[in-house]
Scaffold this active site. Sequence first.
Site, PDB file in Angstrom:
ATOM      1  N   THR A  65     -26.370  36.955  75.198  1.00 17.79           N
ATOM      2  CA  THR A  65     -27.055  35.823  74.571  1.00 17.79           C
ATOM      3  C   THR A  65     -26.715  35.798  73.078  1.00 17.79           C
ATOM      4  O   THR A  65     -27.424  35.210  72.281  1.00 17.79           O
ATOM      5  CB  THR A  65     -28.564  35.935  74.884  1.00 17.79           C
ATOM      6  OG1 THR A  65     -28.695  36.005  76.315  1.00 17.79           O
ATOM      7  CG2 THR A  65     -29.361  34.729  74.436  1.00 17.79           C
ATOM      8  N   HIS A  66     -25.640  36.457  72.709  1.00 20.59           N
ATOM      9  CA  HIS A  66     -25.266  36.607  71.306  1.00 20.59           C
ATOM     10  C   HIS A  66     -24.388  35.455  70.838  1.00 20.59           C
ATOM     11  O   HIS A  66     -23.188  35.610  70.637  1.00 20.59           O
ATOM     12  CB  HIS A  66     -24.583  37.956  71.089  1.00 20.59           C
ATOM     13  CG  HIS A  66     -25.407  39.098  71.600  1.00 20.59           C
ATOM     14  ND1 HIS A  66     -24.876  40.308  71.945  1.00 20.59           N
ATOM     15  CD2 HIS A  66     -26.731  39.198  71.843  1.00 20.59           C
ATOM     16  CE1 HIS A  66     -25.837  41.111  72.370  1.00 20.59           C
ATOM     17  NE2 HIS A  66     -26.968  40.451  72.322  1.00 20.59           N
TER      18      HIS A  66
END
Lengths: 235, 593
Positions: free
Chosen positions: B521-522
Amino acid sequence: MSTSNSSLPSRRQLFKSLGATLAVVALPASNARQPATAQGKAYRPSFFSPDEWAFVNAASARLIPHDRLGPGAVEAGVPEYIDRQMGTPWATGALWYMQGPFNADAPATLGYQLQLTPQQVYRLGIAATDGFVRKAQGAQGKSFAQLAPDAQDTALHAIESGQTVFETVPATLFFSMLLQSVREGFFADPFHGGNRGLVGWKLIGFPGARADFMDWVDRDVKYPLPPVALSGQRG
Amino acid sequence: MVYSRMKKADVVIVGFGWAGAILAKELTEAGLNVVALERGPMRDTATDGAYPQALDELTYNIRRKLFQDMSRETVTIRHGVNDTALPYRQLGAFLPGTGVGGAGLHWSGVHFRVDPVELRLRTHYEERYGKRFLPEGLTIQDFGVSYEELEPHFDFAEKVFGTSGTAWTVAGRKVGKGKGGNFFAADRSHDFPLPAQKRTVSAQRFGDAAAQLGYHPYDLPSANASGPYTNPYGCQMGPCNFCGYCSGYACYNYSKASPNVNVLPALRQAPNFELRTQAHVLRVNLATDRRTATGVTYMDAQGREVEQPADIVVIAAFQFHNVRLMLLSGIGKPYDPATGLGTVGRNFSYQNMATIKAFFDKDVHANPFIGAGGAGVAIDDFNADHFDHGPVGFVGGSPMWVNQAGAKPISGIALPDGSPAWGSAWKQAVADNYLHTVSMDAHGAHMSYRDNYLSLDPTYKDAWGLPLLRMTLDWKDNDIRMTRFMAQKMRAVAEAMGPRSIRVSVKNFGQHFDTVGYQTTHLNGGAVMGTDPRTSAVNRYLQSWDVHNVFVPGASAFPQGLGYNPTGLVAALTYWSAKAIRERYLRQPGPLA
């Protein structure tokens, strides 16, 4: 979709060979229509029709069979799990962005782009599968649930591989949703209706909601305790 | 139509994840009246993390309970500037959060600082390899802030998070040699507040194999508490017991740092702080001269428009929500990839991973159900610029590690290549492999490019009729070269561990960004920080160049993706920004740079 791939048998050839297989081994339906719950009472599905329920039971029994390793999906209550899931927001597509316009032919890398909810995928996919196996056998063909296990496996492989084309729903999508549901019902906490007797967790050695592994973190040994469910039930 | 207008606040904060919680704490401490608006529901450990109900893979990680409600709002995605973007209808490659705590509630807890080189990436590469080394179209930049400037804020954030780890040097004194410190780590003013977590069997094996190959294994810095801890705000954490339910879950044990556990209990005591949930911000309102913001307008739970006036507006939602809110509000100039002009939406980047699964015989007990989201053993020998990039011909690096976070049966049973997907043979394969599998990742940096960017979608709308954000993103040859190199290095470590077989997942040349399988989710960039208003949306204090009372903390400020997980840098940058607001902006509101 790989229908144009020359290394695969044509749809016509496949249909022909599948028809032959089905005709030879067709046998009466298994007795898995009404699996007993832990209390011994038959589960009554609230979403699936009797024919659909027979399919869900029969397909579950092939995807995770009862065998020498122990109970399979039907014994684990997976059909009940799937029927119960049909009453959740997930099944009506309520967890997804479902505004149009839709583009069913989008590249797979862009993810799910169909208008169909899981309820619709199941309903259309089961009808298409039954239609496909009946047609392959010729007049008075049997439904999927009425076939012998080997013939059921042949049909499932045809759907999984995408060599079978359904008009109403992509066959591979239906298969992957079905397989995912069956795995969920086999491995989710029994709270959700499947994994009865924690049989899925016992098969692989997953301890469930044990929660404290401080004494086991750095030890190269087999974890000795049986699984435990959210209810406190032990396997 | 505005239903009501609330009493003016000194500060309104959009979003209550890590960045929102930190700024709320810092600015209430400064005596300001702060209102935080969170679009999702209230979430708390005692309710959302209650044991044992919280240990339910189906509810949390399969049906995505703590993640963004996609039915109301999502993004659209396309691979190229000439493609038509389609909605990200189901969560897949990345999992933004919603509700109090945001992604900080469901994260894993890997809590890094930053490699100093990555803060001045363009300058460093040009100095070491020459300007011609950077591929055409690469838009990597310097952050405009140095490691030395951020060090006190990394230090304080670790104390707030209760971070466990092993230092290499503290104030120039070598302390971590042979004990699990990271040979490549930058100097620290203080040790970690807690010692490193225990090493799982899989992490021990990875560390031994890496050392055997001459690399430098170290303990991952983890915001899962290795012992009982009370942070500087008086918030308490319990020791992590490796239950394996971190990523995607709220930690029932108060062991994983979250805004809910580590900040909110202290903030609740402040009479000048208010947290309003189910408050979905639609836009930041600007004064007629468009040089200052007057507050925000949000939709309440009943669908009524509410105006919240404020002197300072902090946009502290998830990375891409920050960018969308700026675009919807007309803050800054939207980026145009054709001309390269404009800044909002520019330098959108992600992460670039390769994964290896190693399958062992039954005498090796990896026990993958044991886990902690932040714990593990890593090497940095191929991260940042710790190796010569000249001969390998790509920009970027990658730590690689065993980070055993707790593999669950529905989503987590890896099988050797060629295993069947169902039937008795599948049953045999899951029974044979689950307990004996070790998973490794090369968690790579991702560069920014001229044509990877964010803009508003022309077609698709959210539940309130506003345009969705559109991502234009694809992998480039540099990314593929980098990840294939990393996979090869990691494969050698995996082979040294002596498994029965291994399975490598790596990108191929020409492969497009896949929105389906989870990566991380970066997500980064789109409202990047910098020292030049032509190439950054916010200045080095995270202040909008165009609207000086708007601050935009978060990974939206990163000009490119890091090898490390981003949360540690997000927290440090937010404290850095808070200091500038407290010490300079409040005295004399106006541009800080």
